[in-house]
Design a protein around this motif. Structure first.
Motif, short mmCIF file in Angstrom:
data_model
loop_
_atom_site.label_atom_id
_atom_site.label_comp_id
_atom_site.label_asym_id
_atom_site.label_seq_id
_atom_site.Cartn_x
_atom_site.Cartn_y
_atom_site.Cartn_z
N TYR A 1 -9.88 3.49 -4.27
CA TYR A 1 -10.73 4.22 -3.17
C TYR A 1 -12.14 3.99 -2.51
CZ TYR A 1 -9.72 8.72 -4.10
OH TYR A 1 -10.23 10.20 -4.78
N PHE B 1 -4.38 3.64 -7.88
CA PHE B 1 -5.80 3.25 -6.87
C PHE B 1 -6.84 3.23 -6.75
CE2 PHE B 1 -1.45 5.33 -5.87
CZ PHE B 1 -0.64 4.83 -4.76
N LEU C 1 -3.82 3.98 1.48
CA LEU C 1 -4.60 3.60 -0.39
C LEU C 1 -3.86 1.40 -0.72
CD1 LEU C 1 -5.81 6.12 -2.23
CD2 LEU C 1 -7.04 5.05 0.00
N SER C 2 -4.57 0.62 -1.02
CA SER C 2 -3.43 -0.15 -1.32
C SER C 2 -3.53 -0.33 -3.49
CB SER C 2 -5.16 -2.21 -1.84
OG SER C 2 -4.87 -1.88 -0.02
N ILE C 3 -2.11 -0.50 -3.43
CA ILE C 3 -2.52 -0.77 -4.72
C ILE C 3 -2.83 -1.16 -5.37
CG2 ILE C 3 -0.17 -1.10 -6.68
CD1 ILE C 3 1.50 -0.04 -4.14
N HIS C 4 -3.56 -0.54 -6.49
CA HIS C 4 -4.60 -1.91 -7.34
C HIS C 4 -4.24 -2.49 -8.70
CE1 HIS C 4 -8.86 -2.39 -8.92
NE2 HIS C 4 -8.65 -1.78 -9.83
N PHE D 1 0.94 -1.25 0.00
CA PHE D 1 0.37 0.24 -0.14
C PHE D 1 1.11 1.55 0.33
CE2 PHE D 1 1.29 -0.96 4.05
CZ PHE D 1 0.95 0.68 5.56
#
Length: 271
Positions: A78, A76, A63-66, A44
């Motif tokens: 979110y 990202f 935020l997680s790395i998408h 993240f």
């Protein structure tokens, strides 16, 4: 022998694209080649929601790395849930967003088949993993949400080349019900073989149910946990989750967010 520390960057990243992809859900793309090159699925970043010269709110948002795309792009996904993410949602292409990352411990897939299980916004870190797993190796992705509108970007999961199964609580897309119902059927199909490794992210009740299903089949499970997080680097100690049998605490930002499921106490959700 000295082991090199994982690469980590703290930089102003230009916003390349920022758009709503579902009610209350946004996809943000920034240019950050160093982060993109160093990132691993499940990690993240901490993003400053306000402009560079603003100090309110002070804390960044995790935020997680998408996904990671060509040209050093980091994406990202979110949901707007409060003031910080509302401010972040107002950022436009050409703006600079302060990004710290990649952070944390990501997923560690093996050579065998994998089943990815995501519920709600738990789908965010799983696309990166799905795109890194080779197609044609028996992998499967199981995604669920309350309604079809809360499952953006399914075309990218399909493009990854794995079997995709979907459940919605209202029956608006895929099977009506919960992802755990689909998972149980999928695991029955795999009975008699070596069985897949499981990778899951989503609400605590879903993760606990996936853990029970994995334990019943004696399958390995890695879970990505979501907690309140202030610093992202292990200084504030605010993201603690208990270890099993009163053995102390994990700190999600530093030791996670991905854990082996049996390393976590499932008696109560994180605060």
């Amino acid at each position: 022998m000295t082991v090199a520390a994982p690469a980590r960057f703290d930089l102003d990243a230009p916003v390349l694209d920022h758009r709503p992809v579902a009610p209350g859900i946004h996809e943000l793309t920034v240019e950050a080649p160093g982060v993109a090159a160093a990132a691993r699925p499940g990690q993240f970043c901490m993003l400053a929601p306000a402009a560079a010269d603003a100090r309110d709110p002070l804390l960044r948002r995790p935020l997680s790395i998408h996904r990671v795309a060509d040209g050093g792009r980091v994406v990202f996904l979110y949901r707007v849930v409060g003031r910080g993410t509302a401010l972040l949602a107002a950022r436009r292409p050409g703006d600079l967003v302060r990004v710290l990352g990649p952070l944390g411990r990501g997923f560690t897939p093996g050579a065998g088949p994998a089943v990815l299980v995501g519920g709600g916004m738990g789908i965010a870190p799983l696309l990166f993993l799905a795109e890194r797993l080779p197609a044609g190796h028996g992998h499967a992705v199981v995604l669920g949400a309350r309604t079809a509108a809360e499952l953006p970007g399914l075309d990218r999961f399909e493009a990854a080349g794995h079997r995709l199964l979907v459940a919605t609580e209202d029956g608006s897309l895929g099977e009506k019900g919960l992802v755990t119902g689909i998972l149980e059927g999928l695991l029955e199909e795999a009975a008699g073989g070596d069985g897949p490794a499981l990778f899951a992210c989503g609400p605590w009740p879903m993760l606990r149910a996936v853990r029970e299903a994995a334990a019943a089949k004696r399958l390995p499970l890695q879970v990505s946990l979501e907690t309140r997080m202030a610093c992202g680097v292990g200084l504030c100690l605010g993201c603690a989750v208990p270890r099993p049998s009163g053995e102390g605490y994990h700190h999600v930002c530093r030791e996670g967010p991905v854990f082996d499921a049996e390393a976590v106490s499932w008696e109560a959700p994180p605060p």
